[in-house]
Design an enzyme around this catalytic site. Structure first.
Site, PDB file in Angstrom:
ATOM      1  N   GLY A 160       0.820  -1.208   0.000  1.00 37.38           N
ATOM      2  CA  GLY A 160       0.000   0.000   0.000  1.00 37.38           C
ATOM      3  C   GLY A 160       0.852   1.254   0.000  1.00 37.38           C
ATOM      4  O   GLY A 160       0.576   2.212  -0.739  1.00 37.38           O
ATOM      5  N   TYR A 161       1.913   1.251   0.789  1.00 37.73           N
ATOM      6  CA  TYR A 161       2.815   2.397   0.852  1.00 37.73           C
ATOM      7  C   TYR A 161       3.513   2.599  -0.488  1.00 37.73           C
ATOM      8  O   TYR A 161       3.585   3.726  -1.006  1.00 37.73           O
ATOM      9  CB  TYR A 161       3.835   2.181   1.966  1.00 37.73           C
ATOM     10  N   ALA A 162       4.022   1.523  -1.068  1.00 36.54           N
ATOM     11  CA  ALA A 162       4.716   1.626  -2.359  1.00 36.54           C
ATOM     12  C   ALA A 162       3.776   2.147  -3.443  1.00 36.54           C
ATOM     13  O   ALA A 162       4.155   2.999  -4.256  1.00 36.54           O
ATOM     14  CB  ALA A 162       5.294   0.273  -2.754  1.00 36.54           C
TER      15      ALA A 162
END
Length: 256
Positions: A160-162
């Site tokens: 999700g962060y990437a």
């Protein structure tokens, strides 16, 4: 205008999200050191009690604190409405607030994905759109997004962060393409491995920490203070012909 004047932010008003600590705090203080008054916002910020407020006020600049949870769309719009009611013109917007939730992709739950995307991508876009439209109408403004090494790489256990940070880097370019001709500079800054709360787990892992440090040409973890100069530059008239750029502040990590 000489070069010192180009770097000055005297008389400017800047919003800095996620300013309570770490990179956001360092950038807020740097802008104040360059002459700007600061409107700070984070999920934990309280008027009159934060270190960032004390440091900004000690510089003789104004600081207005706002507390808002950017995963809550109503709270986000309430913050925007309050600022617009209190301040005529915003000159600088630093979209720094972000979060990271770690779990392997095959086990990454919807709630992790949704929360990270709402804070890291949805909120920065809405803030840029709502304050950016006013900057376009005035013909002046600076918007700076905090990107990441994972705007360029995939990372491990943080899908999700990437995804969010890759999207933010694309948003930098998309907004710059539309707004550069109207006097609004939109750029990004991509931290490398920095000693902040987001990297606590990595720094505590002796294997991962060793492998990271071995790849960084500068030979150290970055510090929040490493972002002061780049932030002032990208928010000043010294960067008036810089548009759609994501500046790496990574000790040389991406050069390897």
């Amino acid at each position: 205008m000489n070069i010192v004047e180009k770097f000055s932010l005297q008389g400017k008003i800047a919003i800095v999200t996620g300013c309570n600590k770490g990179i956001g705090k360092a950038m807020a203080v740097a802008l104040a050191e360059a002459g700007a008054d600061i409107i700070g916002v984070s999920g934990s910020l309280e008027q009159g009690s934060s270190e960032v407020e004390k440091e900004v006020l000690a510089l003789g600049r104004k600081f207005t604190a706002h507390k808002a949870d950017f995963s809550d769309r109503d709270a986000l719009y309430a913050f925007i409405a309050k600022v617009k009611a209190e301040v005529k013109n915003i000159d600088i917007l630093i979209n720094n607030a972000g979060m990271i939730l770690r779990k392997p992709a095959a086990e990454h739950p919807d709630e992790y994905w949704d929360k990270v995307l709402s804070v890291n991508l949805d909120a920065p876009f809405i803030l840029a759109r709502e304050f950016g439209k006013d900057m376009v109408a005035r013909g002046y403004g600076k918007i700076l997004f905090t990107c990441s090494l994972l705007s360029f790489q995939g990372g491990i256990n943080v899908p999700g962060y990437a995804a969010s940070k890759s999207a933010v880097a694309g948003l930098v370019k998309a907004l710059a393409n539309e707004w550069a001709s109207s006097g609004v500079n939109v750029n990004g800054i991509a931290p490398g491995y920095i000693a902040t709360d987001n990297t606590t787990a990595l720094r505590a892992d002796p294997v991962r920490s060793k492998s990271i440090l071995e790849r960084i040409p500068a030979g150290r973890w970055g510090e929040p203070e490493d972002f002061k100069g780049p932030a002032v530059f990208l928010c000043s008239d010294a960067a008036s012909y810089v548009n759609g750029t994501v500046l790496l502040v990574d000790g040389g990590w991406m050069a390897r």
